[in-house]
Enzyme design. Structure first.
Site, short mmCIF file in Angstrom:
data_model
loop_
_atom_site.label_atom_id
_atom_site.label_comp_id
_atom_site.label_asym_id
_atom_site.label_seq_id
_atom_site.Cartn_x
_atom_site.Cartn_y
_atom_site.Cartn_z
N HIS A 1 -9.49 0.89 4.97
CA HIS A 1 -8.17 1.02 5.61
C HIS A 1 -8.33 1.89 6.87
O HIS A 1 -9.14 2.81 6.89
CB HIS A 1 -7.18 1.66 4.63
CG HIS A 1 -5.77 1.63 5.15
ND1 HIS A 1 -5.29 2.58 6.01
CD2 HIS A 1 -4.76 0.74 4.95
CE1 HIS A 1 -4.03 2.28 6.31
NE2 HIS A 1 -3.68 1.17 5.68
N ASN B 1 0.86 -1.18 0.00
CA ASN B 1 0.00 0.00 0.00
C ASN B 1 0.90 1.23 0.00
O ASN B 1 1.54 1.52 1.00
CB ASN B 1 -0.89 -0.03 1.26
CG ASN B 1 -1.67 1.25 1.45
OD1 ASN B 1 -1.82 2.05 0.52
ND2 ASN B 1 -2.18 1.47 2.65
N GLY C 1 2.19 1.82 10.79
CA GLY C 1 3.10 2.95 10.66
C GLY C 1 3.76 3.34 11.97
O GLY C 1 4.34 4.42 12.08
N GLU D 1 -5.61 -5.44 10.43
CA GLU D 1 -4.59 -4.41 10.64
C GLU D 1 -4.86 -3.70 11.97
O GLU D 1 -5.63 -2.73 12.01
CB GLU D 1 -4.63 -3.39 9.51
CG GLU D 1 -4.34 -3.99 8.15
CD GLU D 1 -3.72 -2.96 7.21
OE1 GLU D 1 -2.61 -3.20 6.76
OE2 GLU D 1 -4.35 -1.92 6.97
N SER E 1 3.23 -2.66 10.26
CA SER E 1 4.69 -2.67 10.40
C SER E 1 5.33 -4.00 10.01
O SER E 1 6.23 -4.49 10.68
CB SER E 1 5.08 -2.26 11.83
OG SER E 1 4.60 -0.95 12.10
N LYS F 1 0.07 4.29 -0.15
CA LYS F 1 -0.56 5.45 0.50
C LYS F 1 -0.42 6.71 -0.38
O LYS F 1 -0.46 6.61 -1.59
CB LYS F 1 0.04 5.67 1.89
CG LYS F 1 0.07 4.39 2.74
CD LYS F 1 0.29 4.66 4.19
CE LYS F 1 0.53 3.35 4.92
NZ LYS F 1 0.17 3.40 6.31
N GLU G 1 -6.71 4.27 7.99
CA GLU G 1 -6.58 5.72 7.79
C GLU G 1 -7.88 6.30 7.21
O GLU G 1 -8.24 7.44 7.49
CB GLU G 1 -5.36 6.00 6.89
CG GLU G 1 -4.07 5.78 7.67
CD GLU G 1 -2.92 5.20 6.87
OE1 GLU G 1 -2.91 5.32 5.64
OE2 GLU G 1 -2.02 4.61 7.51
#
Ligand code: PEP
Length: 251
Positions: A96, A10, A174, A168, A214, A12, A98
């Site tokens: 996701h 991904n 991250g 996730e 991660s 991003k 985010e």
């Protein structure tokens, strides 16, 4: 039951078109001859078509990072499933963390996006996962079950064969903190059990469940050794050609 491992990057909101095409070519080179695992990269919308062109005829496929629920219309800022297909995407990441936690997407919106993707033949990767506060409150399983229940509303058993799930944990994305192998495996086994309840066991055994949070060259082998981890969704490390190549070639 053998599930073909899926390694997804991904990207991003990183990389201009030239940078994206360069990285895509490196990923394609690293995936040359790879037949026992699938490799997917998800560039930003602006680089989708160029990246799809760059990897055409290679083992690498292209995913978008989100999709609108209508095929066209007055939806400023959204990109429709037909536009993604036109740009060369075959898969799409949906829900996701985010999108959920930074952009405010809720389960209802995510489920609409997922059904639109399926309706138009884009293969969705539905992301689920708890925040740190939810984990510490002991509600990991209930949060994940709710995200699955609402995200998969009206998804038929036949359609489920086109869906992958990505677990996730938000606290691991991250942050450099990875869930331990056991923490990840526990939730993956739980997700498969939930899918058996929602659908049936043989179907749940076929669904690929990816881990994201991660993932790095140093931890991919032990994560992929877990019985219910069928692939990885990689953010940061997928932007580095060498690191992602090592992840593709997990042992
Ligand atoms: C992600 O973007 O889905 C992700 C897991 O990011 P990272 O690998 O950087 O934690």
């Amino acid at each position: 039951m053998t599930r073909t491992p899926l390694i997804a990057g991904n990207w991003k909101m990183y990389l201009n078109r030239a940078e994206a095409v360069r990285l895509a070519a490196a990923v394609a080179a690293a995936s040359d001859g790879v037949t026992d695992r699938e490799v997917i990269i998800a560039p930003a919308f602006t680089a989708l078509a160029a990246v799809a062109e760059a990897v055409r005829g290679t083992a690498v496929k292209v995913a978008a990072q989100n999709v609108a629920w209508e095929k066209e219309g007055a939806f400023t800022g959204e990109v429709s499933p037909l536009m993604l297909l036109d740009a060369g995407a075959e898969m799409v990441i949906i829900g996701h963390s985010e999108r959920r936690h930074v952009l405010g997407e809720d389960n209802a919106m995510i489920s609409r996006r997922l059904r639109a993707a399926l309706q138009h033949g884009l293969l969705p990767i539905l992301c689920v996962g708890e925040t740190l506060a939810e984990r510490e409150a002991g509600s990991t399983f209930s949060v994940v079950e709710e995200q699955l229940a609402q995200g998969l509303v009206d998804v038929t058993a036949a359609q489920m064969d086109s869906v992958a799930i990505a677990y996730e944990p938000v606290w691991a994305i991250g942050t450099g903190k990875t869930a331990s192998n056991e923490q990840a495996q526990d939730v993956h086994a739980f997700i498969r059990a939930v899918l058996s309840r929602f659908y049936e066991k043989t179907l749940a055994e076929r669904v690929r469940i990816l881990y994201g949070g991660s993932v790095k060259p140093e931890n991919v082998d032990s994560l992929m050794a877990q019985p219910d981890i069928d692939g990885v969704l990689v953010g940061g490390a997928s932007l580095n050609a060498k690191a992602f190549a090592r992840i593709i070639h997990f042992q």
